[in-house]
Design an enzyme around this catalytic site. Sequence first.
Site, PDB file in Angstrom:
ATOM      1  N   ASN A 249       0.869  -1.191   0.000  1.00 33.15           N
ATOM      2  CA  ASN A 249       0.000   0.000   0.000  1.00 33.15           C
ATOM      3  C   ASN A 249       0.903   1.237   0.000  1.00 33.15           C
ATOM      4  OD1 ASN A 249       0.496   0.989   2.828  1.00 33.15           O
ATOM      5  ND2 ASN A 249      -0.114  -1.124   3.235  1.00 33.15           N
TER       6      ASN A 249
ATOM      7  N   LYS B 228       9.352 -16.846 -10.605  1.00 30.28           N
ATOM      8  CA  LYS B 228       8.463 -15.827 -11.183  1.00 30.28           C
ATOM      9  C   LYS B 228       7.287 -16.508 -11.890  1.00 30.28           C
ATOM     10  CE  LYS B 228       8.508 -12.053 -14.478  1.00 30.28           C
ATOM     11  NZ  LYS B 228       9.247 -11.356 -15.509  1.00 30.28           N
TER      12      LYS B 228
ATOM     13  N   LYS C  10     -12.994   0.401  15.674  1.00 29.43           N
ATOM     14  CA  LYS C  10     -11.665  -0.225  15.857  1.00 29.43           C
ATOM     15  C   LYS C  10     -11.116   0.085  17.248  1.00 29.43           C
ATOM     16  CE  LYS C  10     -10.643   0.093  10.966  1.00 29.43           C
ATOM     17  NZ  LYS C  10      -9.968   0.837   9.924  1.00 29.43           N
TER      18      LYS C  10
ATOM     19  N   LYS D 135     -10.375  -3.290  19.265  1.00 31.45           N
ATOM     20  CA  LYS D 135      -8.955  -3.628  19.484  1.00 31.45           C
ATOM     21  C   LYS D 135      -8.494  -3.196  20.873  1.00 31.45           C
ATOM     22  CE  LYS D 135      -8.043  -3.331  14.508  1.00 31.45           C
ATOM     23  NZ  LYS D 135      -7.032  -3.354  13.464  1.00 31.45           N
TER      24      LYS D 135
HETATM   25  O1  PMT Z   1       2.936   6.438   6.244  1.00 27.80           O
HETATM   26  P1  PMT Z   1       2.330   7.719   5.715  1.00 27.80           P
HETATM   27  O2  PMT Z   1       2.474   7.876   4.219  1.00 27.80           O
HETATM   28  O3  PMT Z   1       2.777   8.925   6.483  1.00 27.80           O
HETATM   29  O4  PMT Z   1       0.733   7.605   5.933  1.00 27.80           O
HETATM   30  C1  PMT Z   1       0.205   7.572   7.222  1.00 27.80           C
HETATM   31  C2  PMT Z   1      -0.934   6.559   7.325  1.00 27.80           C
HETATM   32  C3  PMT Z   1      -2.071   6.952   6.394  1.00 27.80           C
HETATM   33  C4  PMT Z   1      -0.444   5.153   6.954  1.00 27.80           C
HETATM   34  C5  PMT Z   1      -1.383   6.576   8.827  1.00 27.80           C
HETATM   35  O5  PMT Z   1      -1.813   7.875   9.163  1.00 27.80           O
HETATM   36  C6  PMT Z   1      -2.532   5.615   9.096  1.00 27.80           C
HETATM   37  O6  PMT Z   1      -3.691   5.957   8.986  1.00 27.80           O
HETATM   38  N1  PMT Z   1      -2.167   4.346   9.494  1.00 27.80           N
HETATM   39  C7  PMT Z   1      -3.120   3.228   9.719  1.00 27.80           C
HETATM   40  C8  PMT Z   1      -3.427   2.647   8.398  1.00 27.80           C
HETATM   41  C9  PMT Z   1      -4.437   1.544   8.396  1.00 27.80           C
HETATM   42  O7  PMT Z   1      -4.480   0.922   7.391  1.00 27.80           O
HETATM   43  O8  PMT Z   1      -5.199   1.302   9.453  1.00 27.80           O
HETATM   44  P2  PMT Z   1      -6.241   0.048   9.588  1.00 27.80           P
HETATM   45  O9  PMT Z   1      -7.573   0.682   9.631  1.00 27.80           O
HETATM   46  O10 PMT Z   1      -5.999  -1.023   8.600  1.00 27.80           O
HETATM   47  O11 PMT Z   1      -5.792  -0.549  10.970  1.00 27.80           O
HETATM   48  C10 PMT Z   1      -6.234  -0.018  12.229  1.00 27.80           C
HETATM   49  C11 PMT Z   1      -5.102  -0.146  13.229  1.00 27.80           C
HETATM   50  O12 PMT Z   1      -4.725  -1.519  13.388  1.00 27.80           O
HETATM   51  C12 PMT Z   1      -3.822   0.575  12.840  1.00 27.80           C
HETATM   52  O13 PMT Z   1      -3.279   1.107  14.015  1.00 27.80           O
HETATM   53  C13 PMT Z   1      -2.931  -0.523  12.266  1.00 27.80           C
HETATM   54  O14 PMT Z   1      -1.548  -0.244  12.458  1.00 27.80           O
HETATM   55  C14 PMT Z   1      -3.371  -1.722  13.074  1.00 27.80           C
HETATM   56  N2  PMT Z   1      -3.261  -2.999  12.356  1.00 27.80           N
HETATM   57  C15 PMT Z   1      -4.038  -3.242  11.264  1.00 27.80           C
HETATM   58  C16 PMT Z   1      -3.941  -4.498  10.643  1.00 27.80           C
HETATM   59  C17 PMT Z   1      -3.043  -5.452  11.142  1.00 27.80           C
HETATM   60  N3  PMT Z   1      -2.931  -6.652  10.567  1.00 27.80           N
HETATM   61  N4  PMT Z   1      -2.290  -5.173  12.208  1.00 27.80           N
HETATM   62  C18 PMT Z   1      -2.371  -3.961  12.819  1.00 27.80           C
HETATM   63  O15 PMT Z   1      -1.683  -3.703  13.804  1.00 27.80           O
END
Ligand code: PMT
Length: 404
Positions: free
Chosen positions: A209, A288, A336, A340
């Site tokens: 991503n 590949k 969330k 979580k």
């Molecule tokens: O890195 P940059 O370009 O500066 O951009 C910043 C950002 C957009 C990445 C950041 O601000 C942000 O929003 N990060 C969370 C991105 C996300 O995809 O969140 P989520 O909704 O999928 O997950 C929620 C939370 O669970 C997050 O804290 C994530 O780190 C955590 N998570 C999610 C999935 C997973 N398998 N393990 C996790 O720990």
Amino acid sequence: MLKGKTVVVGVCGGIAAYKSVEIVSRLKKLNADVHVIMTENATKFVQPLTFRSLSHNPVLVDMFEEPKVWDIQHISLAEKAELIVVAPATANIIGKVASGIADDMLSTTIIAADCPVLFVPAMNFRMYENPVVQRNINTLTDLGYIFMEPESGQMACGTSGKGRLPSPEAIVNYINDLLAKSKDYSDMKVLITAGPTREAIDPVRFITNPSSGKMGYAIAAAACERGASVRLISGPVNLEKPCGVETVYVTRAMEMYNEVMKVYKNYDVLIMVAAVADYRCAQIADRKIKKSDDNLTIELVRNPDIAAELGKVKGDRILVGFSAETDNLLKNASGKLISKNMDMIVANDVTMEGAGFGADTNVVKLIKRGGNIVDLPVMSKKDVAHRILDEILNIKNQNEIDRT
Ligand code: PMT
């Protein structure tokens, strides 16, 4: 208010140098120990005597002047300073420090220092917007140097644009905030995840991503500046390791999960900024994959949710998550936060201008357990980082009150 704090004010050669006189005077009135270093060009705008009279300290310009006391002055000042403020910061000093050039008293002191350094740029708006100057500012920001944005308005050269030095009052307020914050995390250990993860499909392809890591790295740098012991577990990004931060690099979500679970017990605050892949390929081809005329179906299996796993075992630790959303921001993020077991979630509408993946700024809402929401305007990721750290301290203080 600044009693006992040593502030070095670097003055460069620009018309705004006259405003540094008031900065020094205001810092002195707040009881700071102020030392002024001027570039040779700055002395063409303001006499060193003016700064000497206001700061009650000798003003340094020349590296090779006979010292009054035996001391290697740029080293002793660099060690003594709790903050170096360069105001006005010209394109020249920004470029020199970004390139590691130390050829006068000011650049040498900055490069020898390990305290925070605040640059307050002031220059013609075309110079400020020049891509080389912007690249140097980004380089220094990534390395942990702090920038206060110039103001827009009428400039000394008669044109109008962004590049004016902010008012001395605003600069001194900013300095005050930085110094007040400077050590408020000194007894805390902070674990941060940042960047994307990459899930391999075959040796040359992967699922990922657009996370650049900027938000997580900004929090790591800000926590470190405030005295925390910081460990950053980073996915693959193109950023310099933040100064003073123990950084561990991983690629896949499973590796990030293992690294976090291995060490989380040693940390007081866990901040999950990473955009972790929720799925990985059930099978990674060892060669590949060749294209054929048929469609290709890849089976994906769930990765562990690192934040959710931490939520189950966190105990008294403070767990903060992020939520990148394109719709139903508050509802999705709050869901969330609860599912979580987080203490706070940073809700990030990534469709907004100046927000989300890759940007240097962000626009977020901080949602705490109990529903309290702090709505922040567009800010640099470093400023967002500080606001998040401020709120974490509020949560910590409240938890301590609740426990007594
Ligand atoms: O890195 P940059 O370009 O500066 O951009 C910043 C950002 C957009 C990445 C950041 O601000 C942000 O929003 N990060 C969370 C991105 C996300 O995809 O969140 P989520 O909704 O999928 O997950 C929620 C939370 O669970 C997050 O804290 C994530 O780190 C955590 N998570 C999610 C999935 C997973 N398998 N393990 C996790 O720990």
